[in-house]
Scaffold this motif. Structure first.
Motif, PDB file in Angstrom:
ATOM      1  N   ALA A 146       0.821  -1.210   0.000  1.00  0.00           N
ATOM      2  CA  ALA A 146       0.000   0.000   0.000  1.00  0.00           C
ATOM      3  C   ALA A 146       0.855   1.260   0.000  1.00  0.00           C
ATOM      4  CB  ALA A 146      -0.932   0.001   1.209  1.00  0.00           C
ATOM      5  N   LYS A 147       2.076   1.182   0.528  1.00  0.00           N
ATOM      6  CA  LYS A 147       2.952   2.360   0.588  1.00  0.00           C
ATOM      7  C   LYS A 147       3.356   2.865  -0.789  1.00  0.00           C
ATOM      8  CE  LYS A 147       4.974   1.653   5.174  1.00  0.00           C
ATOM      9  NZ  LYS A 147       6.183   1.245   5.931  1.00  0.00           N
ATOM     10  N   SER A 148       3.214   2.017  -1.814  1.00  0.00           N
ATOM     11  CA  SER A 148       3.571   2.459  -3.166  1.00  0.00           C
ATOM     12  C   SER A 148       2.531   3.417  -3.735  1.00  0.00           C
ATOM     13  CB  SER A 148       3.725   1.252  -4.096  1.00  0.00           C
ATOM     14  OG  SER A 148       2.475   0.605  -4.290  1.00  0.00           O
ATOM     15  N   LEU A 149       1.366   3.496  -3.069  1.00  0.00           N
ATOM     16  CA  LEU A 149       0.274   4.347  -3.542  1.00  0.00           C
ATOM     17  C   LEU A 149       0.244   5.667  -2.774  1.00  0.00           C
ATOM     18  CD1 LEU A 149      -2.600   1.688  -3.661  1.00  0.00           C
ATOM     19  CD2 LEU A 149      -1.006   2.298  -5.491  1.00  0.00           C
ATOM     20  N   THR A 150      -0.222   6.711  -3.439  1.00  0.00           N
ATOM     21  CA  THR A 150      -0.448   7.969  -2.743  1.00  0.00           C
ATOM     22  C   THR A 150      -1.701   7.838  -1.890  1.00  0.00           C
ATOM     23  OG1 THR A 150      -1.872   8.906  -4.466  1.00  0.00           O
ATOM     24  CG2 THR A 150       0.515   9.208  -4.723  1.00  0.00           C
ATOM     25  N   ASP A 151      -1.893   8.784  -0.974  1.00  0.00           N
ATOM     26  CA  ASP A 151      -3.088   8.756  -0.125  1.00  0.00           C
ATOM     27  C   ASP A 151      -4.362   8.805  -0.972  1.00  0.00           C
ATOM     28  OD1 ASP A 151      -1.515   8.635   2.111  1.00  0.00           O
ATOM     29  OD2 ASP A 151      -1.686  10.772   2.599  1.00  0.00           O
ATOM     30  N   GLN A 152      -4.336   9.636  -2.012  1.00  0.00           N
ATOM     31  CA  GLN A 152      -5.522   9.757  -2.870  1.00  0.00           C
ATOM     32  C   GLN A 152      -5.794   8.467  -3.632  1.00  0.00           C
ATOM     33  OE1 GLN A 152      -4.559  13.254  -5.205  1.00  0.00           O
ATOM     34  NE2 GLN A 152      -5.724  14.583  -3.825  1.00  0.00           N
ATOM     35  N   GLU A 153      -4.732   7.809  -4.101  1.00  0.00           N
ATOM     36  CA  GLU A 153      -4.896   6.534  -4.807  1.00  0.00           C
ATOM     37  C   GLU A 153      -5.433   5.467  -3.865  1.00  0.00           C
ATOM     38  OE1 GLU A 153      -1.313   7.170  -8.113  1.00  0.00           O
ATOM     39  OE2 GLU A 153      -0.947   6.066  -6.251  1.00  0.00           O
ATOM     40  N   TYR A 154      -4.953   5.477  -2.628  1.00  0.00           N
ATOM     41  CA  TYR A 154      -5.430   4.470  -1.669  1.00  0.00           C
ATOM     42  C   TYR A 154      -6.899   4.700  -1.325  1.00  0.00           C
ATOM     43  CZ  TYR A 154      -5.274   0.987   1.992  1.00  0.00           C
ATOM     44  OH  TYR A 154      -5.510  -0.133   2.748  1.00  0.00           O
ATOM     45  N   GLN A 155      -7.316   5.953  -1.283  1.00  0.00           N
ATOM     46  CA  GLN A 155      -8.739   6.246  -1.042  1.00  0.00           C
ATOM     47  C   GLN A 155      -9.600   5.653  -2.160  1.00  0.00           C
ATOM     48  OE1 GLN A 155      -8.917  10.497  -0.722  1.00  0.00           O
ATOM     49  NE2 GLN A 155      -8.396  10.528   1.462  1.00  0.00           N
ATOM     50  N   ILE A 156      -9.115   5.774  -3.378  1.00  0.00           N
ATOM     51  CA  ILE A 156      -9.847   5.191  -4.506  1.00  0.00           C
ATOM     52  C   ILE A 156      -9.879   3.673  -4.384  1.00  0.00           C
ATOM     53  CG2 ILE A 156      -9.769   4.784  -7.006  1.00  0.00           C
ATOM     54  CD1 ILE A 156      -8.756   7.659  -7.315  1.00  0.00           C
ATOM     55  N   LEU A 157      -8.749   3.085  -4.015  1.00  0.00           N
ATOM     56  CA  LEU A 157      -8.697   1.627  -3.870  1.00  0.00           C
ATOM     57  C   LEU A 157      -9.663   1.150  -2.789  1.00  0.00           C
ATOM     58  CD1 LEU A 157      -7.135  -0.764  -5.113  1.00  0.00           C
ATOM     59  CD2 LEU A 157      -5.574  -0.622  -3.178  1.00  0.00           C
ATOM     60  N   GLU A 158      -9.773   1.908  -1.713  1.00  0.00           N
ATOM     61  CA  GLU A 158     -10.728   1.551  -0.653  1.00  0.00           C
ATOM     62  C   GLU A 158     -12.161   1.566  -1.182  1.00  0.00           C
ATOM     63  OE1 GLU A 158      -8.826   2.903   3.605  1.00  0.00           O
ATOM     64  OE2 GLU A 158      -9.604   4.486   2.325  1.00  0.00           O
ATOM     65  N   GLN A 159     -12.459   2.533  -2.041  1.00  0.00           N
ATOM     66  CA  GLN A 159     -13.796   2.592  -2.638  1.00  0.00           C
ATOM     67  C   GLN A 159     -14.025   1.405  -3.577  1.00  0.00           C
ATOM     68  OE1 GLN A 159     -16.319   4.879  -1.933  1.00  0.00           O
ATOM     69  NE2 GLN A 159     -14.878   5.346  -0.269  1.00  0.00           N
ATOM     70  N   LEU A 160     -12.989   1.052  -4.342  1.00  0.00           N
ATOM     71  CA  LEU A 160     -13.097  -0.098  -5.247  1.00  0.00           C
ATOM     72  C   LEU A 160     -13.325  -1.388  -4.458  1.00  0.00           C
ATOM     73  CD1 LEU A 160     -10.199   0.769  -7.730  1.00  0.00           C
ATOM     74  CD2 LEU A 160     -12.653   0.830  -8.230  1.00  0.00           C
ATOM     75  N   GLU A 161     -12.720  -1.468  -3.292  1.00  0.00           N
ATOM     76  CA  GLU A 161     -12.896  -2.648  -2.443  1.00  0.00           C
ATOM     77  C   GLU A 161     -14.341  -2.770  -1.966  1.00  0.00           C
ATOM     78  OE1 GLU A 161     -10.585  -4.864   1.281  1.00  0.00           O
ATOM     79  OE2 GLU A 161     -10.192  -2.762   0.835  1.00  0.00           O
ATOM     80  N   LYS A 162     -15.032  -1.650  -1.895  1.00  0.00           N
ATOM     81  CA  LYS A 162     -16.435  -1.640  -1.497  1.00  0.00           C
ATOM     82  C   LYS A 162     -17.365  -1.833  -2.701  1.00  0.00           C
ATOM     83  CE  LYS A 162     -15.494   1.597   2.292  1.00  0.00           C
ATOM     84  NZ  LYS A 162     -15.713   2.991   2.787  1.00  0.00           N
ATOM     85  N   ASN A 163     -16.755  -2.131  -3.862  1.00  0.00           N
ATOM     86  CA  ASN A 163     -17.502  -2.334  -5.117  1.00  0.00           C
ATOM     87  C   ASN A 163     -18.216  -1.065  -5.584  1.00  0.00           C
ATOM     88  OD1 ASN A 163     -16.867  -5.133  -5.429  1.00  0.00           O
ATOM     89  ND2 ASN A 163     -18.358  -5.602  -3.825  1.00  0.00           N
ATOM     90  N   ALA A 164     -17.662   0.084  -5.238  1.00  0.00           N
ATOM     91  CA  ALA A 164     -18.238   1.344  -5.682  1.00  0.00           C
ATOM     92  C   ALA A 164     -17.980   1.542  -7.174  1.00  0.00           C
ATOM     93  CB  ALA A 164     -17.636   2.509  -4.896  1.00  0.00           C
ATOM     94  N   SER A 165     -18.949   2.093  -7.871  1.00  0.00           N
ATOM     95  CA  SER A 165     -18.771   2.408  -9.286  1.00  0.00           C
ATOM     96  C   SER A 165     -17.940   3.679  -9.408  1.00  0.00           C
ATOM     97  CB  SER A 165     -20.129   2.618  -9.944  1.00  0.00           C
ATOM     98  OG  SER A 165     -20.762   3.777  -9.409  1.00  0.00           O
TER      99      SER A 165
END
Length: 229
Positions: A146-165
């Motif tokens: 996860a450290k390879s991602l920026t904070d903003q990218e990780y926020q997006i990944l968290e949303q993707l994990e929730k199956n958000a469109s």
């Protein structure tokens, strides 16, 4: 009548399956609910039976199929199922990858007589140093990737994990469509995957990655470890 503790087994050697079943039958509180000789069969059992524990041979005898891929596929199919990996070979990397992928314990087949005791400990929720270490190591691997991602990218990944469109991500994070697209491309590039579902899986399973197709079908031409990226 007390509920049985349900176990399933994945091993491509029937003689080992028979030996493990014979061992588990010594405990009346344990029930074997399914056996598989391939990843595809194991995933079907996981979906239908949701066993408490799946025993997985990490050294499946196919060049394109490993117990590590199977561990990921089983846990994705049945998130409540815990995996204990069994190995006949002394491969530290296999054990490390299986634990990073989510296995809670591992055991040498040469020490198989200890398997029943190990399962009963898990069944009773007793303290297990191996499980504590396994979960700590898996958590460290996830954090490292996860450290390879920026904070903003990780926020997006968290949303993707929730199956958000993508439209839902735009609304939640107040970002434009072009920004979301750009940051998703960056996430995929950094994690070395081609799909957002694979990105989520790679973080979830400690950087151990198989192509989405291989996890679904058991065919495994593409295996990488995110920690090496």
């Amino acid at each position: 009548m007390a509920e049985k503790y349900e176990i399933a087994i994945l091993d491509d050697e029937p003689v080992w399956i028979d030996a493990i079943i014979a061992l588990l039958l010594r405990a009346p509180e344990i029930e074997v609910v399914g056996t598989a000789v391939s990843q595809i069969e194991a995933v079907e059992i996981a979906r239908q039976k949701n066993p408490d524990i799946f025993l997985v041979d990490v050294n499946l005898g196919h060049a394109w199929q490993t117990g590590i891929s199977a561990t990921i596929a089983i846990m994705d199919a049945s998130p409540s199922t815990e995996v204990i990996v069994l190995t006949a070979a002394e491969s530290d990397q296999h054990v490390m990858d299986a634990v990073a992928a989510g296995a809670i314990d591992y055991m040498q087949k040469s020490n198989c007589e200890l398997l029943l005791t190990t399962i009963i400990k898990h069944m009773k929720g007793e303290f297990s140093p191996a499980t504590v270490l396994a979960r700590s190591y898996a958590s460290l691997r996830r954090e490292s990737i996860a450290k390879s991602l920026t904070d903003q990218e990780y926020q997006i990944l968290e949303q993707l994990e929730k199956n958000a469109s993508r439209s839902q991500i735009q609304a939640t994070l107040n970002k434009s469509e072009s920004t979301i697209k750009s940051q998703i491309r960056s996430i995929l590039h950094k994690l070395g995957v081609s799909r957002t579902t694979e990105a989520v899986s790679k973080i979830k399973h400690g950087g151990v990655h198989f192509s989405e197709e291989s996890v679904k079908t058991g065919n495994n031409p593409d295996f990488s470890r995110g920690a090496d990226k």
